[in-house]
Design an enzyme around this catalytic site. Structure first.
Site, PDB file in Angstrom:
ATOM      1  N   ARG A  30       0.854  -1.276   0.191  1.00 49.48           N
ATOM      2  CA  ARG A  30       0.059  -0.078  -0.022  1.00 49.48           C
ATOM      3  C   ARG A  30       1.009   1.339  -0.006  1.00 49.48           C
ATOM      4  O   ARG A  30       0.513   2.199  -0.525  1.00 49.48           O
ATOM      5  CB  ARG A  30      -0.790  -0.018   1.486  1.00 49.48           C
ATOM      6  CG  ARG A  30      -1.807   1.210   1.410  1.00 49.48           C
ATOM      7  CD  ARG A  30      -2.714   0.861   2.480  1.00 49.48           C
ATOM      8  NE  ARG A  30      -3.546  -0.173   2.686  1.00 49.48           N
ATOM      9  CZ  ARG A  30      -4.711  -0.318   2.060  1.00 49.48           C
ATOM     10  NH1 ARG A  30      -5.436   0.571   1.433  1.00 49.48           N
ATOM     11  NH2 ARG A  30      -5.332  -1.615   2.287  1.00 49.48           N
ATOM     12  N   LYS A 102      -6.149 -16.382   7.850  1.00 46.01           N
ATOM     13  CA  LYS A 102      -6.827 -17.583   8.563  1.00 46.01           C
ATOM     14  C   LYS A 102      -7.657 -16.777   9.737  1.00 46.01           C
ATOM     15  O   LYS A 102      -7.142 -15.847  10.526  1.00 46.01           O
ATOM     16  CB  LYS A 102      -5.855 -18.301   9.294  1.00 46.01           C
ATOM     17  CG  LYS A 102      -5.017 -18.961   8.312  1.00 46.01           C
ATOM     18  CD  LYS A 102      -3.724 -19.912   9.078  1.00 46.01           C
ATOM     19  CE  LYS A 102      -2.749 -20.597   8.086  1.00 46.01           C
ATOM     20  NZ  LYS A 102      -1.708 -21.155   8.600  1.00 46.01           N
ATOM     21  N   GLY A 130      -2.640 -23.877   5.877  1.00 47.93           N
ATOM     22  CA  GLY A 130      -2.019 -24.971   6.464  1.00 47.93           C
ATOM     23  C   GLY A 130      -0.728 -24.784   7.267  1.00 47.93           C
ATOM     24  O   GLY A 130      -0.444 -23.688   7.463  1.00 47.93           O
ATOM     25  N   SER A 132       2.582 -23.663   8.139  1.00 53.92           N
ATOM     26  CA  SER A 132       3.706 -23.061   7.186  1.00 53.92           C
ATOM     27  C   SER A 132       4.234 -21.701   8.136  1.00 53.92           C
ATOM     28  O   SER A 132       3.452 -20.937   8.873  1.00 53.92           O
ATOM     29  CB  SER A 132       3.156 -22.397   6.039  1.00 53.92           C
ATOM     30  OG  SER A 132       2.142 -21.753   6.139  1.00 53.92           O
ATOM     31  N   ALA A 134       6.400 -18.296   7.396  1.00 54.63           N
ATOM     32  CA  ALA A 134       7.026 -17.328   6.412  1.00 54.63           C
ATOM     33  C   ALA A 134       8.172 -17.621   5.984  1.00 54.63           C
ATOM     34  O   ALA A 134       8.774 -17.523   4.954  1.00 54.63           O
ATOM     35  CB  ALA A 134       6.503 -15.925   6.554  1.00 54.63           C
ATOM     36  N   LYS A 183      -7.130 -23.080  14.827  1.00 52.38           N
ATOM     37  CA  LYS A 183      -5.764 -23.548  15.459  1.00 52.38           C
ATOM     38  C   LYS A 183      -5.211 -22.474  16.073  1.00 52.38           C
ATOM     39  O   LYS A 183      -4.292 -22.586  17.040  1.00 52.38           O
ATOM     40  CB  LYS A 183      -5.075 -24.142  14.467  1.00 52.38           C
ATOM     41  CG  LYS A 183      -4.659 -23.230  13.134  1.00 52.38           C
ATOM     42  CD  LYS A 183      -3.528 -22.640  13.418  1.00 52.38           C
ATOM     43  CE  LYS A 183      -3.195 -21.627  12.360  1.00 52.38           C
ATOM     44  NZ  LYS A 183      -1.604 -20.751  12.592  1.00 52.38           N
ATOM     45  N   SER A 246       5.226 -18.839  15.964  1.00 51.46           N
ATOM     46  CA  SER A 246       3.998 -18.665  15.862  1.00 51.46           C
ATOM     47  C   SER A 246       3.482 -17.186  16.742  1.00 51.46           C
ATOM     48  O   SER A 246       3.893 -17.230  18.068  1.00 51.46           O
ATOM     49  CB  SER A 246       3.247 -19.511  16.311  1.00 51.46           C
ATOM     50  OG  SER A 246       1.687 -19.178  16.647  1.00 51.46           O
ATOM     51  N   ASN A 248       0.540 -16.241  17.618  1.00 54.23           N
ATOM     52  CA  ASN A 248      -0.356 -16.510  18.528  1.00 54.23           C
ATOM     53  C   ASN A 248       0.189 -17.312  19.549  1.00 54.23           C
ATOM     54  O   ASN A 248      -0.244 -16.986  20.864  1.00 54.23           O
ATOM     55  CB  ASN A 248      -1.242 -17.443  17.893  1.00 54.23           C
ATOM     56  CG  ASN A 248      -2.193 -16.694  16.574  1.00 54.23           C
ATOM     57  OD1 ASN A 248      -3.149 -16.153  16.865  1.00 54.23           O
ATOM     58  ND2 ASN A 248      -1.799 -16.806  15.575  1.00 54.23           N
TER      59      ASN A 248
END
Length: 318
Positions: A30, A102, A130, A132, A134, A183, A246, A248
């Protein structure tokens, strides 16, 4: 040509992998200043440090430049997807629209494909999801993902697969959407368990019961159990509940330790826990782990009280 909307870590990593696989890839960001910096350095240091962008990958600030190819990948946060589609009329149905996010939309309680289909009637909508990270994709480490769409997705599967990025396809769109969304919620809970010092045994129990409620909701919404047992469900759950890569999981660690978390980092599981709690309550599906994550993230309950509530639930057959 493959267009990718969103030059965050995942969008950039997909662009790198597909360009290395011999595709012409156009990546949109952007901010024109950022685009110029990426063009000059051939690196996206803010999102994916240390990764050189290969030939065949170009960066654009004009969204129209990345549209109209063989496919358009939408690598934006889940809660921004609807607004993006509402704001940009150049995103049309000339090419398949592939969600690379997600979650569950807070406003509509819909998944990414449903959001696309609502905003762009007639579009060939799909989701790429799925286990993964980056950094792994960008480095060319072997990664397997699920491509979910209604109808025959073989052509899109072949287009988006590379020697290091292997795609499996399914027509169970709802199952793939829910696996990827839920998840993240369980990963927050798993991180909280570890952050609070409750141990790996508690994490294993949490993951197991969390997976059970993932399947419970998916079945209630018409998805197939085998989809949740695949890459987009169980595979992604294992990855995000056991790795500090992760976001999260790291957010959950902070919750468990009682520490603040960087507000600039997108944690999809927070909004998803809120949306899924509302969705589950509306159809009468019990999801205690999801409800706990929502209550913790919103500050409605203290950590010790949350653990106590889960441990005092009625004893019953597994």
């Amino acid at each position: 040509m493959i267009g990718i909307v969103g030059a965050g870590a995942f969008g950039t990593a997909l662009a790198v992998a597909l360009a290395k696989g011999g595709r012409e890839v156009r990546l949109w960001a952007r901010d024109p200043v950022r685009v110029k910096a990426i063009q000059d350095t051939r690196r996206n240091e803010a999102a994916l440090p240390g990764v050189d962008l290969p030939e065949g990958l170009s960066i654009h600030a004009d969204l129209a430049s990345v549209c109209g190819g063989q496919a358009l990948l939408l690598a934006t946060p889940m809660q921004a997807l609807g607004g993006l589609l509402d704001s940009w009329s150049v995103i049309d149905t000339r090419q398949p629209l592939v969600a690379c996010c997600k979650g569950v939309d807070l406003a509509t309680l819909r998944g990414p494909v449903a959001v696309i289909e609502t905003r762009r009637p007639g579009a060939r909508a799909a989701i790429l999801t799925g286990p993964s990270f980056a950094a792994d994709i960008a480095r060319g480490l072997p990664t397997a993902l699920t491509l979910a769409m209604a109808g025959d997705g073989a052509g899109l599967q072949e287009l988006l697969s590379t020697p290091t990025l292997r795609l499996y396809r399914t027509d169970d769109v709802r199952g793939a959407e829910l696996g990827g969304a839920l998840k993240n919620v369980i990963a927050i809970a798993a991180g909280t368990v570890i952050g609070a010092g409750l141990g790996d045994s508690a994490r294993a129990a949490l993951m197991t019961r969390g997976y059970a409620e993932m399947v419970r909701l998916a079945l209630a919404l018409g998805a197939r159990a085998e989809t949740l047992a695949g890459l987009s469900g169980f595979g992604d759950l294992v990855l995000t509940c056991t790795s500090a890569q992760s976001r999260n999981f790291r957010y959950g660690l902070s919750l468990g330790k009682g520490e603040s978390f960087d507000p600039s980092v997108t944690v999809e599981g927070v909004a998803t826990s809120r949306a899924v709690r509302k969705l589950a309550e509306g159809i009468g599906v019990e999801m205690p782990v999801t409800a706990m994550v929502d209550a913790l993230a919103s500050g409605r309950i203290a950590l010790n009280d949350a653990v106590g509530q889960l441990m005092s639930r009625p004893l019953k057959p597994e």
